[in-house]
Design a protein around this motif. Structure first.
Motif, PDB file in Angstrom:
ATOM      1  N   ALA A 119      19.088   9.304  17.059  1.00 51.92           N
ATOM      2  CA  ALA A 119      18.803  10.293  18.100  1.00 51.92           C
ATOM      3  C   ALA A 119      18.620   9.492  19.380  1.00 51.92           C
ATOM      4  O   ALA A 119      18.007   8.432  19.377  1.00 51.92           O
ATOM      5  N   ASP A 120      19.195   9.975  20.449  1.00 54.30           N
ATOM      6  CA  ASP A 120      19.053   9.308  21.742  1.00 54.30           C
ATOM      7  C   ASP A 120      17.917   9.998  22.480  1.00 54.30           C
ATOM      8  O   ASP A 120      18.069  11.114  22.971  1.00 54.30           O
ATOM      9  N   GLU A 121      16.745   9.341  22.514  1.00 53.07           N
ATOM     10  CA  GLU A 121      15.572   9.916  23.171  1.00 53.07           C
ATOM     11  C   GLU A 121      15.132   9.010  24.305  1.00 53.07           C
ATOM     12  O   GLU A 121      14.746   7.867  24.078  1.00 53.07           O
ATOM     13  N   ASP A 122      15.225   9.524  25.501  1.00 51.12           N
ATOM     14  CA  ASP A 122      14.841   8.770  26.698  1.00 51.12           C
ATOM     15  C   ASP A 122      15.562   7.430  26.770  1.00 51.12           C
ATOM     16  O   ASP A 122      14.980   6.408  27.118  1.00 51.12           O
ATOM     17  N   GLN A 141       9.398  -0.816  19.192  1.00 51.74           N
ATOM     18  CA  GLN A 141       9.382   0.571  19.654  1.00 51.74           C
ATOM     19  C   GLN A 141      10.231   1.477  18.752  1.00 51.74           C
ATOM     20  O   GLN A 141      10.581   2.587  19.124  1.00 51.74           O
ATOM     21  N   GLU A 194      13.299   1.218  18.036  1.00 50.29           N
ATOM     22  CA  GLU A 194      14.662   1.396  18.523  1.00 50.29           C
ATOM     23  C   GLU A 194      15.601   0.523  17.694  1.00 50.29           C
ATOM     24  O   GLU A 194      15.286  -0.626  17.371  1.00 50.29           O
ATOM     25  N   TYR A 224      25.420  10.744  15.244  1.00 57.34           N
ATOM     26  CA  TYR A 224      24.274  11.596  15.555  1.00 57.34           C
ATOM     27  C   TYR A 224      24.155  12.678  14.488  1.00 57.34           C
ATOM     28  O   TYR A 224      25.114  12.959  13.763  1.00 57.34           O
ATOM     29  N   GLU A 225      23.009  13.282  14.393  1.00 63.27           N
ATOM     30  CA  GLU A 225      22.780  14.305  13.372  1.00 63.27           C
ATOM     31  C   GLU A 225      23.837  15.411  13.422  1.00 63.27           C
ATOM     32  O   GLU A 225      24.234  15.953  12.396  1.00 63.27           O
ATOM     33  N   ARG A 280      17.307   7.964  12.658  1.00 65.20           N
ATOM     34  CA  ARG A 280      16.930   9.221  11.999  1.00 65.20           C
ATOM     35  C   ARG A 280      17.351   9.253  10.532  1.00 65.20           C
ATOM     36  O   ARG A 280      16.788   9.974   9.731  1.00 65.20           O
ATOM     37  N   LYS A 323      16.592   5.629  24.361  1.00 66.97           N
ATOM     38  CA  LYS A 323      16.349   4.786  23.189  1.00 66.97           C
ATOM     39  C   LYS A 323      17.130   5.321  21.998  1.00 66.97           C
ATOM     40  O   LYS A 323      17.201   6.530  21.791  1.00 66.97           O
ATOM     41  N   ARG A 324      17.693   4.395  21.220  1.00 67.78           N
ATOM     42  CA  ARG A 324      18.433   4.776  20.018  1.00 67.78           C
ATOM     43  C   ARG A 324      17.476   4.718  18.823  1.00 67.78           C
ATOM     44  O   ARG A 324      17.273   3.664  18.239  1.00 67.78           O
ATOM     45  N   LEU A 325      16.902   5.880  18.481  1.00 68.45           N
ATOM     46  CA  LEU A 325      15.928   5.953  17.401  1.00 68.45           C
ATOM     47  C   LEU A 325      16.613   6.344  16.092  1.00 68.45           C
ATOM     48  O   LEU A 325      17.399   7.295  16.053  1.00 68.45           O
TER      49      LEU A 325
END
Length: 153
Positions: free
Chosen positions: A43-46, A114, A116, A19-20, A52, A48-50
């Motif tokens: 980044a773990d958003e909702d 998406q 991800e 992670y950042e 960065r 989802k592994r997006l």
């Protein structure tokens, strides 16, 4: 004919991530333990592994070790590549190779529709597939020569 290979077909689904705000020291330890040369920064958003960014062992050497920086206070966000090249899971092998060549990268995170993270494709993965395909072609040549010999007897 068989179906066209895609980045999603080729990618390894087990990806080592950070992670950042992961410390550079923890990231380096992770890379050592997992025997990998890079981490995908997510980044773990909702749920989802997006994606960065990305950090490679070379990034650590060039940005930290070679410049004499103290790695202790640094985080992945301090040295990660933010202009990241990624591939869609549906991208063809040809498109993937072109993108790797165009951007001069050896590792490409693969994302779904998406955005991800679904996997990672490396140059080694691509070379293995191409070597298999070339081997099939060589087998075709050998088979053709065998058929010709039988016909001439």
């Amino acid at each position: 004919m068989g179906k066209q290979l895609t980045a999603g077909d080729l990618c390894k689904r087990k990806v080592t991530v950070g992670y950042e705000h992961t410390s550079l020291m923890d990231a380096a330890q992770m890379m050592r333990e997992e025997h990998v040369g890079s981490l995908v920064v997510i980044a773990d958003e909702d749920g989802k592994r997006l994606v960065r960014g990305m950090v490679t062992d070379r990034d650590i050497v060039m940005a930290v070790v070679a410049t004499g920086l103290d790695p202790e206070p640094l985080l992945l966000e301090d040295i990660m590549s933010e202009r990241l090249v990624s591939a869609n899971a549906s991208d063809s092998l040809t498109d993937l190779i072109r993108s790797m060549r165009e951007h001069g990268v050896r590792r490409v995170p693969v994302v779904d529709a998406q955005d991800e993270l679904v996997g990672m494709v490396t140059m080694d993965d691509v070379l293995k597939v191409l070597a298999q395909e070339l081997s099939l072609l060589v087998g075709t040549i050998d088979r053709g020569m065998q058929h010709e010999q039988v016909r001439r007897q």
